[in-house]
Design a protein around this motif. Structure first.
Motif, PDB file in Angstrom:
ATOM      1  N   SER A   1       0.749  -1.307  -0.019  1.00 23.76           N
ATOM      2  CA  SER A   1      -0.005  -0.056   0.022  1.00 23.76           C
ATOM      3  C   SER A   1       0.631   1.383  -0.426  1.00 23.76           C
ATOM      4  N   ALA A   2       0.685   2.493  -1.035  1.00 28.96           N
ATOM      5  CA  ALA A   2       1.297   3.679  -0.858  1.00 28.96           C
ATOM      6  C   ALA A   2       0.874   4.443   0.407  1.00 28.96           C
ATOM      7  N   PRO A   3       1.723   5.323   0.378  1.00 32.60           N
ATOM      8  CA  PRO A   3       1.116   6.329   1.703  1.00 32.60           C
ATOM      9  C   PRO A   3       0.436   7.617   1.076  1.00 32.60           C
ATOM     10  N   LEU A   4      -0.022   8.146   1.660  1.00 27.98           N
ATOM     11  CA  LEU A   4      -0.823   9.271   1.025  1.00 27.98           C
ATOM     12  C   LEU A   4      -2.448   9.397   0.955  1.00 27.98           C
ATOM     13  N   GLY A   5      -2.986   8.365   1.866  1.00 28.98           N
ATOM     14  CA  GLY A   5      -4.148   8.458   1.493  1.00 28.98           C
ATOM     15  C   GLY A   5      -5.365   7.764   0.878  1.00 28.98           C
ATOM     16  N   ALA A   6      -6.225   8.557   0.525  1.00 31.65           N
ATOM     17  CA  ALA A   6      -6.628   8.783  -0.932  1.00 31.65           C
ATOM     18  C   ALA A   6      -5.701   8.770  -2.198  1.00 31.65           C
ATOM     19  N   LEU A   7      -4.659  10.174  -1.970  1.00 33.01           N
ATOM     20  CA  LEU A   7      -3.829  10.127  -3.094  1.00 33.01           C
ATOM     21  C   LEU A   7      -2.758   9.175  -3.579  1.00 33.01           C
TER      22      LEU A   7
ATOM     23  N   LEU B   1      -3.907   5.840  -2.690  1.00 34.52           N
ATOM     24  CA  LEU B   1      -4.426   4.617  -4.245  1.00 34.52           C
ATOM     25  C   LEU B   1      -4.828   5.297  -4.544  1.00 34.52           C
ATOM     26  N   MET B   2      -5.037   5.960  -5.344  1.00 30.14           N
ATOM     27  CA  MET B   2      -5.038   5.998  -6.942  1.00 30.14           C
ATOM     28  C   MET B   2      -4.439   6.318  -7.187  1.00 30.14           C
ATOM     29  N   VAL B   3      -2.642   6.475  -6.528  1.00 27.80           N
ATOM     30  CA  VAL B   3      -1.142   6.037  -7.447  1.00 27.80           C
ATOM     31  C   VAL B   3      -0.823   4.532  -7.295  1.00 27.80           C
ATOM     32  N   GLU B   4      -1.932   3.631  -6.395  1.00 28.45           N
ATOM     33  CA  GLU B   4      -1.402   2.251  -6.628  1.00 28.45           C
ATOM     34  C   GLU B   4      -2.165   1.980  -7.878  1.00 28.45           C
ATOM     35  N   ARG B   5      -3.840   2.333  -7.552  1.00 27.87           N
ATOM     36  CA  ARG B   5      -3.909   1.690  -8.733  1.00 27.87           C
ATOM     37  C   ARG B   5      -3.827   1.988 -10.311  1.00 27.87           C
ATOM     38  N   LEU B   6      -3.404   3.791 -10.514  1.00 26.55           N
ATOM     39  CA  LEU B   6      -2.989   3.988 -12.050  1.00 26.55           C
ATOM     40  C   LEU B   6      -1.739   3.497 -12.413  1.00 26.55           C
TER      41      LEU B   6
END
Length: 149
Positions: A86-92, A94-99
């Motif tokens: 999992s990436a840091p920075l919460g919702a941002l 999560l978006m970077v993880e997926r994209l």
């Protein structure tokens, strides 16, 4: 290391050559997305010859757990990676993880695994085993190269 030539990733601390075993750590440094990053993992589970797990202890991710499974199937070894991160920075994050990150890390591991396969299926594996620790009293050996992440 040839498997990480594109990122110039290399082991810089902990177990940097030869083989790695349970409880040991390795720190990698390499260029990803144009930034020099460092990632330290510790071998937290070790069940030769079928499984080992490394978990990030320091680095850019919020969490990073990598399972390596080996199974004999019809006279050949099948290697399977399982990566949870999992990436840091919460919702941002999560978006970077997926994209970005899922695809990037999948490609990175596929490239690394092509290298591992090349080593295992040639005589080059002898170079890694020549740096191995001696057999333990029970006859077992640390068999996984210090190139896992």
């Amino acid at each position: 290391m040839a498997s990480t030539a594109g990122t110039r990733e290399r082991a810089v601390a902990g177990v940097t050559t030869g083989l790695i075993g349970e409880g040991e750590s390795v720190t990698w440094r390499g260029r990803h997305f144009g930034v020099m990053l460092q990632h330290t993992s510790r071998i937290t589970q070790y069940e030769p010859p079928a499984f080992f797990q490394d978990v990030m202890t320091a680095g850019a991710f919020k969490s990073f757990e990598h399972n390596h499974r080996f199974q004999e199937l019809e006279g050949e070894t099948v290697m399977r990676d399982e990566l949870r991160f999992s990436a840091p920075l919460g919702a941002l994050g999560l978006m970077v993880e997926r994209l970005v990150l899922r695809g990037y890390l999948t490609r990175f591991l596929l490239e690394r695994n092509k290298f591992v396969k090349q080593i295992a299926e040639s005589e080059m594996w002898r170079e890694y085993l020549s740096k191995a620790k001696p057999l333990q009293e029970d006859g077992s050996a640390d068999i996984f190269p210090g190139m896992n992440r």
